[in-house]
Design a protein around this motif. Structure first.
Motif, PDB file in Angstrom:
ATOM      1  N   ASN A 107      26.545  -2.497 -26.030  1.00  0.00           N
ATOM      2  CA  ASN A 107      27.604  -1.559 -26.405  1.00  0.00           C
ATOM      3  C   ASN A 107      27.298  -0.853 -27.721  1.00  0.00           C
ATOM      4  OD1 ASN A 107      27.897  -3.843 -27.932  1.00  0.00           O
ATOM      5  ND2 ASN A 107      30.105  -3.979 -27.753  1.00  0.00           N
ATOM      6  N   PHE A 109      27.336   1.950 -30.477  1.00  0.00           N
ATOM      7  CA  PHE A 109      28.343   2.965 -30.760  1.00  0.00           C
ATOM      8  C   PHE A 109      27.748   4.345 -30.486  1.00  0.00           C
ATOM      9  CE2 PHE A 109      29.537  -0.289 -34.126  1.00  0.00           C
ATOM     10  CZ  PHE A 109      30.465  -0.889 -33.304  1.00  0.00           C
ATOM     11  N   PRO A 110      28.570   5.316 -30.138  1.00  0.00           N
ATOM     12  CA  PRO A 110      28.051   6.668 -29.922  1.00  0.00           C
ATOM     13  C   PRO A 110      27.701   7.335 -31.249  1.00  0.00           C
ATOM     14  CG  PRO A 110      30.416   6.618 -29.521  1.00  0.00           C
ATOM     15  CD  PRO A 110      29.993   5.212 -29.804  1.00  0.00           C
ATOM     16  N   LYS A 111      26.764   6.736 -31.946  1.00  0.00           N
ATOM     17  CA  LYS A 111      26.291   7.250 -33.224  1.00  0.00           C
ATOM     18  C   LYS A 111      24.767   7.148 -33.195  1.00  0.00           C
ATOM     19  CE  LYS A 111      30.258   5.155 -35.588  1.00  0.00           C
ATOM     20  NZ  LYS A 111      31.009   6.299 -36.073  1.00  0.00           N
ATOM     21  N   SER A 112      24.126   7.540 -34.282  1.00  0.00           N
ATOM     22  CA  SER A 112      22.669   7.419 -34.314  1.00  0.00           C
ATOM     23  C   SER A 112      22.273   5.950 -34.425  1.00  0.00           C
ATOM     24  CB  SER A 112      22.107   8.208 -35.485  1.00  0.00           C
ATOM     25  OG  SER A 112      22.419   7.549 -36.696  1.00  0.00           O
ATOM     26  N   GLU A 115      22.935   4.784 -37.930  1.00  0.00           N
ATOM     27  CA  GLU A 115      24.361   4.583 -38.235  1.00  0.00           C
ATOM     28  C   GLU A 115      24.957   3.397 -37.495  1.00  0.00           C
ATOM     29  OE1 GLU A 115      25.910   9.128 -39.084  1.00  0.00           O
ATOM     30  OE2 GLU A 115      25.587   8.444 -37.048  1.00  0.00           O
ATOM     31  N   PHE A 119      26.882   1.269 -40.142  1.00  0.00           N
ATOM     32  CA  PHE A 119      28.334   1.442 -40.045  1.00  0.00           C
ATOM     33  C   PHE A 119      29.112   0.225 -40.550  1.00  0.00           C
ATOM     34  CE2 PHE A 119      32.263   1.074 -37.527  1.00  0.00           C
ATOM     35  CZ  PHE A 119      32.908   2.175 -38.017  1.00  0.00           C
ATOM     36  N   ASN A 154      17.348   8.683 -36.336  1.00  0.00           N
ATOM     37  CA  ASN A 154      18.499   9.588 -36.375  1.00  0.00           C
ATOM     38  C   ASN A 154      18.918  10.079 -35.008  1.00  0.00           C
ATOM     39  OD1 ASN A 154      19.000   9.490 -39.136  1.00  0.00           O
ATOM     40  ND2 ASN A 154      17.265  10.863 -39.517  1.00  0.00           N
ATOM     41  N   SER A 156      20.453   9.619 -31.102  1.00  0.00           N
ATOM     42  CA  SER A 156      21.591   8.889 -30.566  1.00  0.00           C
ATOM     43  C   SER A 156      21.168   7.551 -29.980  1.00  0.00           C
ATOM     44  CB  SER A 156      22.261   9.714 -29.470  1.00  0.00           C
ATOM     45  OG  SER A 156      23.217   8.917 -28.806  1.00  0.00           O
ATOM     46  N   LEU A 158      22.698   6.143 -27.747  1.00  0.00           N
ATOM     47  CA  LEU A 158      23.022   6.146 -26.323  1.00  0.00           C
ATOM     48  C   LEU A 158      21.810   6.483 -25.469  1.00  0.00           C
ATOM     49  CD1 LEU A 158      26.547   7.806 -26.242  1.00  0.00           C
ATOM     50  CD2 LEU A 158      25.914   5.419 -26.502  1.00  0.00           C
TER      51      LEU A 158
ATOM     52  N   GLN B 163      33.437  -1.021 -26.692  1.00  0.00           N
ATOM     53  CA  GLN B 163      33.336  -0.398 -28.015  1.00  0.00           C
ATOM     54  C   GLN B 163      34.302  -1.073 -28.993  1.00  0.00           C
ATOM     55  OE1 GLN B 163      31.364   2.233 -29.078  1.00  0.00           O
ATOM     56  NE2 GLN B 163      30.265   2.163 -27.158  1.00  0.00           N
ATOM     57  N   GLY B 167      33.210  -3.281 -32.360  1.00  0.00           N
ATOM     58  CA  GLY B 167      33.677  -3.090 -33.725  1.00  0.00           C
ATOM     59  C   GLY B 167      34.272  -4.369 -34.295  1.00  0.00           C
ATOM     60  N   GLU B 176      40.101   0.400 -38.565  1.00  0.00           N
ATOM     61  CA  GLU B 176      38.839   1.126 -38.747  1.00  0.00           C
ATOM     62  C   GLU B 176      38.075   1.246 -37.434  1.00  0.00           C
ATOM     63  OE1 GLU B 176      37.143   1.237 -43.068  1.00  0.00           O
ATOM     64  OE2 GLU B 176      37.075  -0.810 -42.296  1.00  0.00           O
ATOM     65  N   LYS B 180      37.353   4.937 -36.715  1.00  0.00           N
ATOM     66  CA  LYS B 180      35.960   5.309 -36.983  1.00  0.00           C
ATOM     67  C   LYS B 180      35.058   5.203 -35.759  1.00  0.00           C
ATOM     68  CE  LYS B 180      36.435   6.045 -41.438  1.00  0.00           C
ATOM     69  NZ  LYS B 180      36.976   4.989 -42.258  1.00  0.00           N
ATOM     70  N   ILE B 181      35.470   4.437 -34.751  1.00  0.00           N
ATOM     71  CA  ILE B 181      34.614   4.322 -33.563  1.00  0.00           C
ATOM     72  C   ILE B 181      35.285   4.960 -32.344  1.00  0.00           C
ATOM     73  CG2 ILE B 181      33.454   2.751 -31.966  1.00  0.00           C
ATOM     74  CD1 ILE B 181      33.316   0.737 -34.263  1.00  0.00           C
ATOM     75  N   PRO B 184      36.430   9.012 -32.909  1.00  0.00           N
ATOM     76  CA  PRO B 184      35.315   9.971 -32.816  1.00  0.00           C
ATOM     77  C   PRO B 184      34.719  10.051 -31.416  1.00  0.00           C
ATOM     78  CG  PRO B 184      35.046   8.569 -34.737  1.00  0.00           C
ATOM     79  CD  PRO B 184      36.196   8.018 -33.967  1.00  0.00           C
ATOM     80  N   ALA B 185      34.627   8.894 -30.738  1.00  0.00           N
ATOM     81  CA  ALA B 185      34.062   8.917 -29.390  1.00  0.00           C
ATOM     82  C   ALA B 185      34.958   9.712 -28.445  1.00  0.00           C
ATOM     83  CB  ALA B 185      33.876   7.492 -28.875  1.00  0.00           C
ATOM     84  N   LEU B 291      28.367  14.810 -31.343  1.00  0.00           N
ATOM     85  CA  LEU B 291      28.856  13.553 -31.906  1.00  0.00           C
ATOM     86  C   LEU B 291      28.048  12.359 -31.443  1.00  0.00           C
ATOM     87  CD1 LEU B 291      32.677  14.113 -31.716  1.00  0.00           C
ATOM     88  CD2 LEU B 291      31.328  13.814 -33.763  1.00  0.00           C
ATOM     89  N   THR B 292      27.501  12.417 -30.249  1.00  0.00           N
ATOM     90  CA  THR B 292      26.789  11.250 -29.765  1.00  0.00           C
ATOM     91  C   THR B 292      25.332  11.275 -30.191  1.00  0.00           C
ATOM     92  OG1 THR B 292      26.381  12.386 -27.694  1.00  0.00           O
ATOM     93  CG2 THR B 292      28.251  10.867 -27.774  1.00  0.00           C
ATOM     94  N   ALA B 293      24.854  12.414 -30.676  1.00  0.00           N
ATOM     95  CA  ALA B 293      23.450  12.491 -31.058  1.00  0.00           C
ATOM     96  C   ALA B 293      23.222  12.087 -32.501  1.00  0.00           C
ATOM     97  CB  ALA B 293      22.925  13.899 -30.823  1.00  0.00           C
ATOM     98  N   GLY B 294      24.268  11.718 -33.200  1.00  0.00           N
ATOM     99  CA  GLY B 294      24.120  11.354 -34.608  1.00  0.00           C
ATOM    100  C   GLY B 294      23.950  12.592 -35.460  1.00  0.00           C
ATOM    101  N   SER B 295      23.945  12.398 -36.773  1.00  0.00           N
ATOM    102  CA  SER B 295      23.906  13.580 -37.629  1.00  0.00           C
ATOM    103  C   SER B 295      22.503  13.817 -38.143  1.00  0.00           C
ATOM    104  CB  SER B 295      24.853  13.391 -38.801  1.00  0.00           C
ATOM    105  OG  SER B 295      24.593  12.168 -39.431  1.00  0.00           O
TER     106      SER B 295
END
Lengths: 263, 295
Positions: A107, A109-112, A115, A119, A154, A156, A158, B163, B167, B176, B180-181, B184-185, B291-295
């Motif tokens: 699972n 997170f939908p982040k890089s 991150e 996080f 950096n 994703s 996912l 998810q 967390g 949070e 935060k999770i 945004p998703a 948002l899912t590809a990270g910054s």
């Protein structure tokens, strides 16, 4: 010799324990899912929890870091150092930082990728950029994922394969530098190659962490664990070092289970 | 053999039904746009309407519609967000929760004209806000809130429980984890829902007739002080919107070119709502990627 109904190995006092449960009873409504599970989980070892579906092993595992709050009613004591985790005064969020958990389905997170690891660290007050970068690298190396992702931190999370995502979840958990890692069938959604990598990762991790793993894969339990607890109908009916459990089970039900004889 | 024929027959029937739905939509859109498009020009979109002579535009109504929409969204968004976070993340199944849900459902099934009359009694008369953008925005909030709450709740519900567990298992607090999770998703589908409901708000007439009023006093677009009576930003001025304008000129319009103005205004309304729909899909997809590809 399979003459006993129940066999629990006792440790002598020199063995350091990570977790000890006493008089644990877990209820879902009126249904008692766990009725007898007094276990001592030794530190820096891998303890496997095996048993048929519905035997209560996952329920037991999830209660250890209070993930069953609001889901099940947990009575009894769970001792970690000199704290009873199953008491109202425990700050569950601080406690889970020491006792991490990895789940059956990866699972991320939908982040890089980066991150995903930083996080929780940031939430726990670690904001120094250099330390964050170090923790990311160390945890990814410990989880045996660094080589595969170091050039795309950096991107994703996912986009990772199932096996990579699961190792990222392990990295995410160990980045917090916990004492104990609880794993709930972490390889059941993975292919054989990813499973082998994951097992290797776990064996390497036990130098620094105590690992408790629920698994349906008996060869896996035999390969990686030091101790095995066999759950049956809400009770631990056999607990022993893994070698003996698999070669010379003391309880008939355990013998039946590991030899695939349920008749 | 028989099963195969039945299957073919059923498939054909379903195709026909789907085709009829599409055809109705295309006919409606085509009719409105073909009739209205020739009326559209820059001056039609920007000049004020005229009550008695030909050549009036819809400038003020268009501005009113957009301003009202923004105010409505500013009021309803935080409330809907809070309500849906409570319902989906915190509320325990039980009597209170089910009563809240039932109430939201009832609220969403109220006819908009009833909401308008209620808004008239409460906001216009009781609160003394008179016919004003604020009264209109409050009435539209009542109209919009249940739908928006439902759509945000669905967006949150679609995020896997894995998810949330992820967390919590890292020792992150529930709040949070949610903010935060989970949030945004869910942002892509929340934004889609927001824009779709904006389309509905933009086209609403019945709830506004008795709240925002049916007159569009002249505005001075050089005056942006919200406290001046001729300022476009003044929320206390009466403000006829585009949809109300269409209703009004069709029922009592006395300008000689009323049918042309109505056709043009209807086309603008439909086009804006269409744009909202397309934007919802496009922005939703874009945000999801971003948002899912990270910054």
């Amino acid at each position: 010799m399979q003459t006993k109904d129940r066999y629990i190995q006792q440790f002598d006092e020199t063995q350091e324990m990570a977790l000890t449960t006493k008089n644990l009873h877990i209820y879902y409504g009126d249904f008692e899912a766990i009725s007898e599970a007094d276990l001592q989980i030794p530190r820096f070892k891998i303890t496997a929890l095996i048993g048929a579906s519905g035997s209560g092993k996952s329920t037991f595992l999830r209660s250890l870091n209070r993930m069953n709050d609001n889901v099940a009613d947990v009575k009894g004591e769970i001792w970690y150092r000199d704290l009873n985790l199953n008491s109202k005064e425990i700050d569950v969020y601080a406690m889970r930082r020491q006792i991490g958990m990895v789940f059956q389905r990866p699972n991320p997170f939908p982040k890089s990728i980066y991150e995903n690891i930083t996080f929780a660290l940031e939430r726990h007050g670690i904001t120094d950029k250099k330390e964050l970068a170090e923790r990311v690298e160390t945890s990814l190396k410990q989880a045996a994922l660094w080589e595969e992702v170091k050039d795309k931190l950096n991107q994703s999370a996912l986009a990772l394969s199932g096996g990579q995502a699961q190792r990222l979840c392990i990295a995410r958990a160990i980045a917090l530098q916990p004492d104990i890692l609880l794993l709930d069938e972490p390889a059941s959604a993975l292919d054989p190659i990813s499973t082998a990598q994951l097992e290797e990762t776990l064996v390497n991790l036990k130098q620094h962490y105590t690992i408790v793993i629920v698994t349906h894969n008996l060869p896996q339990a035999a390969r990686i664990s030091d101790y095995t607890a066999h759950f049956s109908q809400g009770k631990v009916i056999e607990f022993n070092n893994t070698k003996e459990t698999f070669t010379d089970p003391k309880v008939k039900l355990t013998n039946d289970y590991i030899s695939g004889d349920f008749g | 053999m028989n099963a195969k024929r039945y299957d073919k027959l059923a498939t054909g029937l379903l195709y026909t039904i789907a085709g009829i739905v599409v055809l109705i939509l295309l006919l409606l859109l085509g009719f409105i746009i073909i009739r209205g498009l020739p009326q559209l020009s820059w001056s039609f979109l920007t000049t004020p309407s005229r009550a008695f002579t030909a050549g009036g535009g819809i400038g003020i109504q268009l501005f009113n519609s957009i301003y009202l929409l923004i105010l409505t969204m500013l009021i309803s968004m935080p409330i809907a967000l809070g309500a849906s976070i409570y319902l989906n993340e915190y509320a325990k199944p039980g009597k209170v929760t089910s009563i809240i849900r039932t109430m939201i459902e009832i609220l969403s099934s109220l006819p908009s004209v009833v909401v308008g009359l209620f808004g008239f009694l409460l906001f216009v008369v009781q609160f003394g806000l008179s016919f004003s953008i604020l009264s209109g925005a409050l009435a539209l909030t009542v109209f919009n809130l249940p739908l928006l709450t439902r759509s945000i709740e669905d967006a949150l519900k679609s995020i896997s429980n894995d998810q949330r567990n992820g967390g919590l298992a890292l020792g992150i607090s529930k709040w949070e984890t949610v903010t935060k999770i989970i949030l945004p998703a869910a942002v892509p589908s929340i934004v889609s829902g927001l824009i779709l409901s904006a389309g509905r708000v933009f086209g609403e007439a019945a709830a506004l007739i008795y709240t925002a009023g049916q007159s569009a006093p002249a505005l001075n677009f050089a005056n942006w002080n919200p406290f001046d009576i001729d300022s476009p930003l003044n929320p206390m001025r009466p403000a006829e919107t585009l949809a109300v304008h269409i209703w009004k000129i069709n029922s009592e319009g006395i300008m000689p070119d009323s049918s042309a103005v109505s056709a043009g205004a209807a086309a603008v309304l439909i086009i804006v709502v269409l744009i909202f729909n397309l934007l919802a899909r496009w922005i939703g997809r874009l945000l999801f990627k971003r948002l899912t590809a990270g910054s």
